[in-house]
Design a protein around this motif. Structure first.
Motif, PDB file in Angstrom:
ATOM      1  N   LYS A  62     -44.943   2.527 100.806  1.00  0.00           N
ATOM      2  CA  LYS A  62     -43.983   3.701 101.225  1.00  0.00           C
ATOM      3  C   LYS A  62     -42.751   2.999 101.141  1.00  0.00           C
ATOM      4  O   LYS A  62     -41.665   3.858 100.580  1.00  0.00           O
ATOM      5  CB  LYS A  62     -44.331   4.071 102.503  1.00  0.00           C
ATOM      6  N   MET A  63     -42.482   1.888 101.626  1.00  0.00           N
ATOM      7  CA  MET A  63     -41.065   1.108 101.573  1.00  0.00           C
ATOM      8  C   MET A  63     -40.817   1.120  99.936  1.00  0.00           C
ATOM      9  O   MET A  63     -39.619   1.467  99.421  1.00  0.00           O
ATOM     10  CB  MET A  63     -41.308  -0.297 102.151  1.00  0.00           C
ATOM     11  N   VAL A  64     -41.627   0.646  99.081  1.00  0.00           N
ATOM     12  CA  VAL A  64     -41.412   0.355  97.581  1.00  0.00           C
ATOM     13  C   VAL A  64     -41.255   1.763  97.012  1.00  0.00           C
ATOM     14  O   VAL A  64     -40.116   1.975  96.357  1.00  0.00           O
ATOM     15  CB  VAL A  64     -42.643  -0.277  96.780  1.00  0.00           C
ATOM     16  N   GLU A  65     -41.871   2.722  97.379  1.00  0.00           N
ATOM     17  CA  GLU A  65     -41.377   4.119  96.923  1.00  0.00           C
ATOM     18  C   GLU A  65     -40.292   4.672  97.354  1.00  0.00           C
ATOM     19  O   GLU A  65     -39.378   5.165  96.732  1.00  0.00           O
ATOM     20  CB  GLU A  65     -42.636   5.260  97.380  1.00  0.00           C
ATOM     21  N   ALA A  66     -39.726   4.491  98.524  1.00  0.00           N
ATOM     22  CA  ALA A  66     -38.504   4.568  99.031  1.00  0.00           C
ATOM     23  C   ALA A  66     -37.319   4.131  98.342  1.00  0.00           C
ATOM     24  O   ALA A  66     -36.159   4.559  98.182  1.00  0.00           O
ATOM     25  CB  ALA A  66     -38.526   4.373 100.666  1.00  0.00           C
ATOM     26  N   LEU A  67     -37.676   2.759  98.106  1.00  0.00           N
ATOM     27  CA  LEU A  67     -36.634   1.833  97.440  1.00  0.00           C
ATOM     28  C   LEU A  67     -36.309   2.401  95.932  1.00  0.00           C
ATOM     29  O   LEU A  67     -35.368   2.470  95.402  1.00  0.00           O
ATOM     30  CB  LEU A  67     -36.885   0.501  97.283  1.00  0.00           C
ATOM     31  N   PHE A  68     -37.300   2.627  95.211  1.00  0.00           N
ATOM     32  CA  PHE A  68     -37.229   3.219  94.085  1.00  0.00           C
ATOM     33  C   PHE A  68     -36.909   4.675  93.760  1.00  0.00           C
ATOM     34  O   PHE A  68     -36.365   5.081  92.901  1.00  0.00           O
ATOM     35  CB  PHE A  68     -38.583   3.114  93.186  1.00  0.00           C
ATOM     36  N   LYS A  69     -37.113   5.515  95.046  1.00  0.00           N
ATOM     37  CA  LYS A  69     -36.668   7.014  94.795  1.00  0.00           C
ATOM     38  C   LYS A  69     -35.268   7.014  94.941  1.00  0.00           C
ATOM     39  O   LYS A  69     -34.491   7.658  94.185  1.00  0.00           O
ATOM     40  CB  LYS A  69     -37.320   7.558  96.176  1.00  0.00           C
ATOM     41  N   ASP A  70     -34.721   6.118  95.866  1.00  0.00           N
ATOM     42  CA  ASP A  70     -33.109   6.043  95.919  1.00  0.00           C
ATOM     43  C   ASP A  70     -32.549   5.461  94.584  1.00  0.00           C
ATOM     44  O   ASP A  70     -31.528   5.985  93.968  1.00  0.00           O
ATOM     45  CB  ASP A  70     -32.612   5.081  96.862  1.00  0.00           C
ATOM     46  N   ALA A  71     -33.208   4.603  93.722  1.00  0.00           N
ATOM     47  CA  ALA A  71     -32.796   3.984  92.437  1.00  0.00           C
ATOM     48  C   ALA A  71     -32.788   5.059  91.549  1.00  0.00           C
ATOM     49  O   ALA A  71     -31.662   5.213  90.843  1.00  0.00           O
ATOM     50  CB  ALA A  71     -33.358   2.980  92.223  1.00  0.00           C
ATOM     51  N   VAL A  72     -33.943   5.952  91.499  1.00  0.00           N
ATOM     52  CA  VAL A  72     -33.785   7.002  90.598  1.00  0.00           C
ATOM     53  C   VAL A  72     -32.905   8.045  90.897  1.00  0.00           C
ATOM     54  O   VAL A  72     -32.341   8.576  89.950  1.00  0.00           O
ATOM     55  CB  VAL A  72     -35.459   7.722  90.470  1.00  0.00           C
ATOM     56  N   THR A  73     -32.665   8.743  92.163  1.00  0.00           N
ATOM     57  CA  THR A  73     -31.659   9.501  92.604  1.00  0.00           C
ATOM     58  C   THR A  73     -30.228   9.123  92.178  1.00  0.00           C
ATOM     59  O   THR A  73     -29.509   9.949  91.413  1.00  0.00           O
ATOM     60  CB  THR A  73     -31.781   9.668  93.811  1.00  0.00           C
ATOM     61  N   GLN A  74     -30.161   7.723  92.336  1.00  0.00           N
ATOM     62  CA  GLN A  74     -28.669   7.152  92.026  1.00  0.00           C
ATOM     63  C   GLN A  74     -28.386   7.191  90.208  1.00  0.00           C
ATOM     64  O   GLN A  74     -27.416   7.426  89.830  1.00  0.00           O
ATOM     65  CB  GLN A  74     -28.458   5.789  92.408  1.00  0.00           C
ATOM     66  N   GLU A  75     -29.571   6.976  89.631  1.00  0.00           N
ATOM     67  CA  GLU A  75     -29.303   7.082  88.029  1.00  0.00           C
ATOM     68  C   GLU A  75     -29.240   8.542  87.761  1.00  0.00           C
ATOM     69  O   GLU A  75     -28.012   8.586  86.883  1.00  0.00           O
ATOM     70  CB  GLU A  75     -30.824   6.651  87.413  1.00  0.00           C
ATOM     71  N   PHE A  76     -29.644   9.570  88.169  1.00  0.00           N
ATOM     72  CA  PHE A  76     -29.245  10.874  87.955  1.00  0.00           C
ATOM     73  C   PHE A  76     -27.946  11.321  88.427  1.00  0.00           C
ATOM     74  O   PHE A  76     -27.299  12.154  87.889  1.00  0.00           O
ATOM     75  CB  PHE A  76     -30.159  11.749  88.407  1.00  0.00           C
ATOM     76  N   ASP A  77     -27.344  10.692  89.549  1.00  0.00           N
ATOM     77  CA  ASP A  77     -26.016  11.216  90.050  1.00  0.00           C
ATOM     78  C   ASP A  77     -24.690  10.542  89.057  1.00  0.00           C
ATOM     79  O   ASP A  77     -23.708  11.032  89.211  1.00  0.00           O
ATOM     80  CB  ASP A  77     -25.964  10.405  91.272  1.00  0.00           C
ATOM     81  N   LYS A  78     -25.243   9.691  88.232  1.00  0.00           N
ATOM     82  CA  LYS A  78     -24.069   9.119  87.534  1.00  0.00           C
ATOM     83  C   LYS A  78     -23.485   9.959  86.352  1.00  0.00           C
ATOM     84  O   LYS A  78     -24.081  10.914  85.848  1.00  0.00           O
ATOM     85  CB  LYS A  78     -24.560   7.754  86.873  1.00  0.00           C
TER      86      LYS A  78
END
Length: 78
Positions: A62-78
């Motif tokens: 769950k922790m890893v999923e949360a870390l990568f979820k934030d990273a994916v969200t940030q990529e789309f925000d750019k």
């Protein structure tokens, strides 16, 4: 749940076997009763690691999923 238990048992056999073999061979070397010492260490490690994988594993996932979820969200925000 069956898949999680099977994964824990197989992963436990592989990881504890490799690590216990490595540490016993480094710490005591290949003495006459090496196999007995290694198997005893392997069994003890295996019995400890199965509950750890089953209890800690989902939390780490769950922790890893949360870390990568934030990273994916940030990529789309750019």
């Amino acid at each position: 749940m069956k898949q999680r238990i099977a994964f824990a048992m197989i992963m436990g056999v592989i990881t504890t076997g490799i690590i216990s073999f490595s540490l016993v061979s480094i710490n005591i070397g290949f003495v006459a009763n090496f196999l007995v010492i290694w198997l005893k260490s392997w069994i003890m490690a295996y019995m400890l690691v199965i509950p750890v994988i089953l209890i800690v594993g989902p939390r780490v996932q769950k922790m890893v999923e949360a870390l990568f979820k934030d990273a994916v969200t940030q990529e789309f925000d750019k």
